[in-house]
Structure formats: C-alpha cells, structure tokens
Design an enzyme around this catalytic site. Structure first.
Site, PDB file in Angstrom:
ATOM      1  N   SER A  12      -1.490   3.426   0.133  1.00  0.00           N
ATOM      2  CA  SER A  12      -0.608   4.474   0.654  1.00  0.00           C
ATOM      3  C   SER A  12      -1.380   5.777   0.833  1.00  0.00           C
ATOM      4  O   SER A  12      -2.373   6.029   0.145  1.00  0.00           O
ATOM      5  CB  SER A  12       0.528   4.752  -0.331  1.00  0.00           C
ATOM      6  OG  SER A  12       1.207   3.575  -0.655  1.00  0.00           O
TER       7      SER A  12
HETATM    8  N1  SAH Z   1       1.156   0.962  -4.349  1.00  0.00           N
HETATM    9  C1  SAH Z   1       0.165   0.583  -3.370  1.00  0.00           C
HETATM   10  C2  SAH Z   1       0.705   0.553  -1.949  1.00  0.00           C
HETATM   11  C3  SAH Z   1       1.056  -0.788  -1.638  1.00  0.00           C
HETATM   12  S1  SAH Z   1       1.638  -1.223  -0.052  1.00  0.00           S
HETATM   13  C4  SAH Z   1      -1.073   1.449  -3.447  1.00  0.00           C
HETATM   14  O1  SAH Z   1      -1.044   2.457  -4.157  1.00  0.00           O
HETATM   15  O2  SAH Z   1      -2.056   1.088  -2.838  1.00  0.00           O
HETATM   16  C5  SAH Z   1       2.968  -2.269  -0.583  1.00  0.00           C
HETATM   17  C6  SAH Z   1       2.578  -3.495  -1.369  1.00  0.00           C
HETATM   18  O3  SAH Z   1       3.792  -4.171  -1.700  1.00  0.00           O
HETATM   19  C7  SAH Z   1       1.716  -4.520  -0.625  1.00  0.00           C
HETATM   20  O4  SAH Z   1       0.558  -4.761  -1.369  1.00  0.00           O
HETATM   21  C8  SAH Z   1       2.609  -5.759  -0.551  1.00  0.00           C
HETATM   22  O5  SAH Z   1       1.898  -6.978  -0.673  1.00  0.00           O
HETATM   23  C9  SAH Z   1       3.526  -5.552  -1.753  1.00  0.00           C
HETATM   24  N2  SAH Z   1       4.788  -6.302  -1.711  1.00  0.00           N
HETATM   25  C10 SAH Z   1       5.623  -6.512  -0.656  1.00  0.00           C
HETATM   26  N3  SAH Z   1       6.685  -7.250  -1.048  1.00  0.00           N
HETATM   27  C11 SAH Z   1       6.532  -7.507  -2.383  1.00  0.00           C
HETATM   28  C12 SAH Z   1       7.282  -8.230  -3.350  1.00  0.00           C
HETATM   29  N4  SAH Z   1       8.422  -8.843  -3.038  1.00  0.00           N
HETATM   30  N5  SAH Z   1       6.826  -8.292  -4.615  1.00  0.00           N
HETATM   31  C13 SAH Z   1       5.656  -7.675  -4.961  1.00  0.00           C
HETATM   32  N6  SAH Z   1       4.895  -6.977  -4.090  1.00  0.00           N
HETATM   33  C14 SAH Z   1       5.319  -6.892  -2.818  1.00  0.00           C
END
Ligand code: SAH
Length: 208
Positions: A60
C-alpha cells in the site's frame, strides 16, 4: 543521504500529508521500508505510491498505511488483527504501536516473504497465518482493533465483526469508502471516512 536521514525525511513527508501521532511517526522512521520493496524498485522506496510486490499484489501507499493506522486509534496494550498481510509493511508499523499483531494472508509466497522481513527486523510480536482472512482468527479473539487491508465489495464478514471486543474499532474499505465501525454493547457506530483504492478481498487461499 544516509539511510536513517532518508527515513526521517520520509516519515516527515507522510506526517505532513496525514496527521500522525508522535508514536506513529516514530514507527515510520523505525521500520525500514526498503526491506519491503522488491528488487528493481529500490529507487521508489521512499515514494508515496503503492508498488507492485508480485503475485498481482501491492504494498500500500505509505499514506494509506498512515491513514488506516491513525483511523484505528490504537493503544499500546491492544491486540490487533489485520486481514491482508501482503508485504507485511502495515503489520510492521502496527507492531511498533501495540502489544500484539495478528495478520492473515491468502497468498502463501507473500506471507513467507513477510515473515522473513519480520525476522530480519526483530519484530517478535507479529503472529502470521496463511488462510482466508474472512474467517478472522477465532483462537485469539476478541481483538481490540481489526484492520482490513483489502477492499470489500459488500458487507464486512460477520465473523470479523464478532471477533471485535466491545469498545473495539474495525476499519475497512467497503465499496471504495473507508468505513470505521466501533463496537458497542448493542450494535455498532458506523462512520464513512473517505474514498480510496484498495486491492480486493478474495475468498479462499490462492493456488500455488
Ligand atoms: N497490508 C499490505 C497491503 C496488502 S494488499 C501491505 O502493507 O503491504 C491486500 C492483501 O490482501 C493482498 O496481499 C491480498 O492477497 C490479501 N487478501 C485478499 N483477500 C484476502 C483474504 N480473504 N484473506 C487474506 N488476505 C487476503
């Protein structure tokens, strides 16, 4: 610029755009974002953009991390659940502000890489789980705070709201708008904060 000077300038740049507590600004200064950036993109380490981390996912924007962190209004004794660990950057920032962080990711490779980063940074208060975050993490519930780091199309999964402590706060992007839920003994207070783009929450775990 020496690395710690670059980090200080980075944290300041974030704080100018998103009001941050002193503690949160310190966390941005302490957690070295360069460890979370894939090779080839090093020059963008201290930019304010979201960046691709592989598997079609993104780290992000630091402004989003700052915004979500401040909306959570964490306290140092809190136990926080994050759904969507991704690179682990948001969890690492939270780990400097609260007692324990629990983070769930559905893409195994990303979670493995995040764990390696937590070790390298000596962050021992982060617990990770590979799985579908829609189920939360019942064994460690209730949580004082829940942060959903991926966007939700419809409703926040009921299990996640159930795993929030009374008085606890859940922040999630719902239908493109960041929404904050505060749990009361009966029901929730709901606030819409602002529009922002997020990676979608998907169900199940990703195939290898
Ligand atoms: N917090 C992260 C940003 C992640 S982007 C950072 O600081 O880099 C969102 C993430 O959510 C992705 O890695 C995606 O794979 C995950 N995601 C999407 N659906 C999900 C689910 N049902 N359970 C767990 N993770 C999920």
């Amino acid at each position: 610029m020496a690395q710690n000077q670059a980090l200080t300038a980075f944290a300041q740049k974030i704080a100018e755009k998103t009001p941050l507590s002193r503690e949160a600004q310190n966390a941005f200064e302490t957690i070295d974002r360069s460890l979370f950036i894939p090779s080839g993109l090093e020059r963008l380490t201290y930019s304010l953009d979201a960046l691709p981390i592989g598997a079609g996912q993104w780290i992000s924007s630091p402004l989003t991390v700052a915004k979500m962190t401040s909306l959570l209004r964490v306290e140092s004794a809190d136990s926080v659940l994050e759904i969507g660990c991704g690179s682990g950057y948001q969890a690492a920032i939270l780990s400097k502000l609260v007692r324990r962080v629990f983070t769930v990711e559905r893409i195994e490779r990303l979670l493995r890489e995040a764990r390696t980063r937590f070790k390298a940074l000596d962050l021992h208060n982060i617990n990770t789980r590979f799985g579908d975050g829609s189920d939360g993490w019942p064994q460690y519930a209730p949580f004082d705070r829940v942060l959903i780091s991926c966007s939700i199309g419809g409703e926040v999964p009921k299990g996640l709201l159930d795993q929030l402590a009374i008085g606890g706060i859940l922040v999630a992007p719902v239908g493109g708008v960041i929404r904050r839920f505060t749990k009361r003994s009966l029901g929730f207070r709901e606030e819409d904060i602002e529009e922002r783009a997020f990676v979608p929450l998907l169900s199940g775990t990703a195939p290898n």
